[in-house]
Every structure is written in structure tokens, then in C-alpha cells.
Design a protein around this motif. Sequence first.
Motif, PDB file in Angstrom:
ATOM      1  N   GLN A 125       0.846  -2.596  10.060  1.00 42.33           N
ATOM      2  CA  GLN A 125       0.490  -2.447   8.655  1.00 42.33           C
ATOM      3  C   GLN A 125      -0.742  -3.275   8.309  1.00 42.33           C
ATOM      4  N   PHE A 132       2.300  -5.175   0.514  1.00 40.96           N
ATOM      5  CA  PHE A 132       3.532  -5.645   1.136  1.00 40.96           C
ATOM      6  C   PHE A 132       3.433  -7.092   1.593  1.00 40.96           C
ATOM      7  N   ARG A 138       7.784  -2.865   0.146  1.00 40.80           N
ATOM      8  CA  ARG A 138       8.299  -3.361   1.424  1.00 40.80           C
ATOM      9  C   ARG A 138       7.379  -2.978   2.574  1.00 40.80           C
ATOM     10  N   TYR A 139       6.617  -1.907   2.389  1.00 43.36           N
ATOM     11  CA  TYR A 139       5.711  -1.450   3.425  1.00 43.36           C
ATOM     12  C   TYR A 139       4.399  -1.060   2.772  1.00 43.36           C
ATOM     13  N   ASP A 140       3.302  -1.307   3.482  1.00 43.44           N
ATOM     14  CA  ASP A 140       2.004  -0.793   3.080  1.00 43.44           C
ATOM     15  C   ASP A 140       1.593  -1.316   1.704  1.00 43.44           C
ATOM     16  N   GLU A 191       5.785  -3.701  13.367  1.00 48.32           N
ATOM     17  CA  GLU A 191       5.510  -2.957  12.135  1.00 48.32           C
ATOM     18  C   GLU A 191       4.544  -3.729  11.241  1.00 48.32           C
TER      19      GLU A 191
END
Length: 777
Positions: free
Chosen positions: A746, A434, A454-456, A742
Motif C-alpha cells: 500500500q 490508512f 483500513r486500506y489505501d 500488505e
Amino acid sequence: MRRALTVLLALLPAACGGGSEPVRRVEGRGYVQRLELAPLVDPLPEEARQVEDFTPSPEDPRWSGTGSTKAEYLAIPRGDSPEDRLPENRVPAFVVGGEGLSVRFEEQLDPGSFNAVIVHADAFGTAPERLRVVLCRGEKEVLIGDWMELPSSVEGPAPISCAMPEARGQREPFDAIRVDLYGNTNLVAIAGITLAHLPLRSFAPPNDGGAAMMAIGTEARAGWTLSSEAPLSTRVRVPEGARLRYSLALIHRLRRPDQVPQVAVHVIVPERDRHIDRHQLENRMSAPSSWHEHELDLAPWAGEEVDIEFRMLIHPDADSAGWAFVAEPTLSVPGTEAPTVLLVTSDTHRADHLGGPLVRTPHLDALGARGIRFQNAFTATNVTNPSHVCLMTGLTPRETRIVNNHSPLTAQAETLAERFRDAGFRCYAATSAFHLQDSESGLGQGFDRLDAPRYDQRAGGIAADTLERWIADAEGEPLFVWLHLFDAHSPYQPPAPFAGRYWDSEVDPFSPDTPLGYPEAIEPPPRLAALRDPEFARAEYRAGVDYVDATMGQVLGWPRMKEALVAFTADHGECFGDNGVWFDHAELYPASIHVPLLLAGPGVPAGVVVDGPSRQYDVAHTLLAAAGAGAAGFPGQDLRALVDAPDGAPRFLLAAHEMSAAINAGRWHLILQLRDHKEWSLEEWKWRHAVELYDLEADPSCSTNLAERETERARLLRTRLVEWLLAAPTEGLGTQMNMTPELEEQLAALGYATGQASTGEALIDPDCACERCQPWR
């Protein structure tokens, strides 16, 4: 019946995407020409305005709060002067304390009247607080804003602006605003909430700096913001064999339910009828945003100068401007011999994990056998984003001053993708982490498309699948592709059937009953926190490398890649106790900086092994030179020259967060610590200005520090390293990004300390007289 069949047959080609006619190609490479779009008229001016202001008071029942100790009205200091602290000069506020802090204000709010919420807040603590705004209907959270930083200071309440442009897409009113606090402090005061309406253009990708990136889901594309009030236009002479290609999408944050949007594309030649194509975009708020790809054969205008206009059309009764995005506007001239360039970066890939006996990498072994294998390649740093910035710019972190994973590269930098773009290549990228999104890294510049989670992180095979789908869109066009694979990185979780490939022990490596196999001073990141046996991590790391090789076999098997120019390398290595570093790539020892480097394809000699020193960040210059894409003036050197003429120049390195620096000259490797530090992965502290010297030929694992024994050699190398450090610019090529909770979580989950950005100050004081510098003066 016959007439109905005729109509149906006539419609079939359109339904199948324009028929099955083969793409016409010109002789040679072909090329892609980007179109620079500009507003046809000046956008209507729009001023920011305050819509409504709400101030807490004891008589106002609309305010409430949560907290474990108190929620009450108080008068708080207006600022830091003595007068501001007098009772008559204090400002009313709603104060919450303890844990689980939030403030709620209940009021009917028209969603079309505002697009930003400004919270006037004060945090009482030593660390900055974070807050976010949530718009509610009853207890339902309708819109949740981003986390914003609230500084902790003595200057009184600060206005924190929280963008909420999605509110304009709501039909029903909200009935409450909730302000959530993250919990970095235990006492926060809300002195007021202001609803504001900011210019809508401020929520769209900007056009003033050229093409910008806009993401839909994981996929970002480069292009231009289009509004219903300001059409976009360009003038161009149409080459033979050209097609106009572009993608369209609504700007999700600015969608409205009443607009029924279309985009009309006009091709205009004076004194001739204009050609108009119209494209319907999503007109339901529940419809997911998506890219719509289109093309137009420009053969009727070959050789002529034409105006191309993009106009957004909305329903005449719509009460607000419509906003869309025109991505990848290009003239495509497909060729019969379109070249392909593939750059692959395998994150956290040690140089000794290529070929047996530790791993099974037959596809990478075969790639090296048909090209050049560089046995002694070093990176310029030891962390992902800064290393990729080096790779894409040919510059070291000393020049970029980008030393962490959250300082995006600025647009003033010139990148490898921009060079390929200017040489007429279509440019695609797919990454597996990400923090390599364009918004996090700035590495999207020059690419037409960049796909990133978008995440991780995600399996490299998913990124590869995206590229395989895209490559069909570049048929006949010169193509540059960057693929990033994250599978060797912690927390070392390769997919089946690779997971467990090298682990045959019956011992549960996560059981509390298993003896701890690494020092207690190590504090692994959350996903490895319960690990007891480090051999399990080593085994799964090896399996992750095997999965990288399997993905490479898939990629190299694509027809487009059979004759491609290919470079395979890594951003840094990984340590499993090497030099007192665990489950990480901290410090500048070989385990962290020695990486694989393979080069194969047209213009590259086959079956060559280069044993002498090479630099990973010379890959960009090499690819440009080998592809004939204009390497002149781009930093670095052509690695192919090392086949006949070894490079005797020293290699310089700068660690993450500017913790340390190193110089490598032949067999000698000197490390100079720049700060006192002990990261979570280190067994022991590293002390500012300590010097370490290693003989890599006699001691490749750097187990014996020879600085005191080889004093004169160490002094000369340290002097050269200090001179290199002192030449660092104060202004780098990075910018600061808002660090959300966030994002911090992450990064921490992957073992990354967020760390501070470069201060721009000198990296070392040459006149330092501390006890560690005295012996070298």
C-alpha cells in the motif's frame, strides 16, 4: 385499545433515543471531563500454556507442502555451532522450495482450546521471509492470520507466534493448519507447529497505560478494556449540569457465541439505592461489531461524590470470560458558548496551488481573507506521518527521530489533542489515508475518536461526512477537530466532476505510443507506472486541489464551524520535475517543503498577509494559545506574533529516512546530504555530505547552486546546521511496527519507500574528512 395506545405512547421517547428534551447548558464554555477507570478487583491470573505440539516426520501423512521444486522431510541444523550441524543433533523438518511455498498439516483441532499458533521455521536466504497461519476446514479458509516476519539467520529454526484469538468464536473444529510463505526466499523449513493458549487479556487493548484506542472497522475510540471477571470503577464528584456519556462495544477478536453479553452501569452513593442501567450487546457471531452510545443525566447526584461502575454480564453457563470495551467515559457539562477549533491538513499541497491562476479555491481564499495568510510557511520534513507528528507535537524530526510512515509515535509524547483534552475539549479526528490510523501513526493519543481507512486512501469528502455526523454528538461541548484530506496526493485521481477539469488534450497520457515526458531513470509507483505524459499528472493534481477546496466549502458551511478557530495547512508539497524530482515530495527543495498556511477565527486579525518566514509546526502552539487551552510549555511559538514582529531565527529541516537536512535563513537555503541515495523519483544520485546553497529571492526554484561562489556564507550555514544535527537525541519518540506485505504494498502504491527507521545514531560526523567535507573544515 386505549390501554395499548397509552403503553405505545409511553415507549415512544425511549425508542427515539431518550426524548426530545433540549440539552441543558451552563453559562460559558462548558467542558468534558474524562473518567479514569480502574479494575474494581484484580483480574484472575492466567498463565500461557502449551496445548499441543506437532513435529514433522516421514512416517506422518498429515504433512504436505507446495512449491515448484520440492516438498520433503529433511534434518536441518539446530543452530549455528558446529555441534548443532552434526547429523545426530539436527532437527526434523518439512522443507519446501521454489515458488508458491506453503506447508499444510491436517488434524482435528478444537477451536476453544488454543488462541495462538507457534510455527518453528527457518528461512534460507538473504532477506527475511514472512509467514502467516491459515486455519481451514477442508479447502475453506476459515481464519487468516497476520503476516509475521521470519528472520533469515544461521541460528536455526525460530519460533514465530501467530495470534489467532478469533478461534474462540468458532463452534466447529478446524481440520487443517496451513502456513503460507510470502516468497522473499525460495527455501523454507518448518520444524514444528505448537498450539498455545495465551492469556486472553493479551489480545485486548491494555489498561495499564491509561485509555487505549480500539477500532471497529475504520473507527477507533479511546477507552478501557472490561472483562466479566474484573469490573471497572471510578469515583467522581458530580458537577451541576453533568451527563455521564460513554460508548460500548464487544472486542471483536474475543467474541464467543454462548455468552449473551450485557454491560451494566451502576451509579452508587453510600446509604442510597444504586442506579443501574443495562445495555444488551451483540449476541450473534454473525452480527457486525458496532459502537453503542449511551448517556445518563446525573442531575439527581449533582454535588455528590459517586462511584460509577461498569460490569460485564454473561450467561451463567458460558465457559469463558467475556470481553467488552468502554469508550469515551466522560462527564459532559454542555455550555452556552462552547468553542470550536478546526485543524485541516491537505496532504501534498504546494503553497503555489492556492488561489488563481493554477487552481480554483474560492473557499480557501475566503478563509485566508478573513484571517492571516502566511506566504512563506515551511514544514519541518517532507513525508506524511513525520510531518503530522511535528504538527501535533511542535517538535521537529530531529527531536522525534520519526522519519518514515511506519514508526508510530510513543505515548510519552505530548500532543496537541492531549492538551485540548486536558482543557475540557471533546476531540475528534478523521483522516483520509490508512497510514494515519492510530495503529500505524500513534496519532490517536488525546482523541476520543479517530476514523481512518483500513486500506489505501479515500476521498476527503468521506472523512468530512464522518466528522459532520460526529459533531452532533458534541453539542454544547468544547470541540477540537482534525480533518486530513488526501485528494491532492498521487496517484492524482480526483472524483467526478473534478477529474479532467484541467486536461483538454486528446492525447492518451497512458498510451505506449505517447512519448515519455520524463527521464527514463524515474520509476513511478504502480498506479503511475503506465503514465507517459507528466502534464496529465499536473492537471489532475490541480483538480485534486480544487476538490479539497470544495470539501472545505462543505466543512466551513456547517453551523458549528461558522465561528470556529480554523487552521489550514499541509504536511508537504509535491514535485513534477522540480529539481529533478518527479511525482513525489523527495528532498528539501521549496516545491516539497513550502506549504499553504491559513489561520482564521476568534482572536485572529482579519485580512492580514505575513510575508516573512513561518513554520507549519508552530500551528499547535498557536491554536492552544488562541483557544485559551493552555499553550504554556508546549513547543513552538504563537504565529499571530509574526504579524507585528517577523521571526529572524533560522528554520531547520530533516528529510525522510534522514537522507538530508537543510537550514533556511532569510533568503538563503542550504541543503546538506546525509547519505548516498537515489530514490525512485530522483533523476540523479545524491551524494553523502554534498552541499547546495540557493538564494530564494533571486532563484526561488533553486536552479543554481551557489555553494562554491558563496563559500563563506555556505560554511557558516553548514556549521549551524551541523550543530543542530549534533544536538539530536539518541532516543526519539517513535517505535517500530510490524511491516506486513500488505502495508508495504500500500505504501509503495502511493509512492512511499518504506525506508529504514532512525537508528538513533549521530546524524553526521563533525570530524568527517571525506572529499566533500574537506572544503568546509
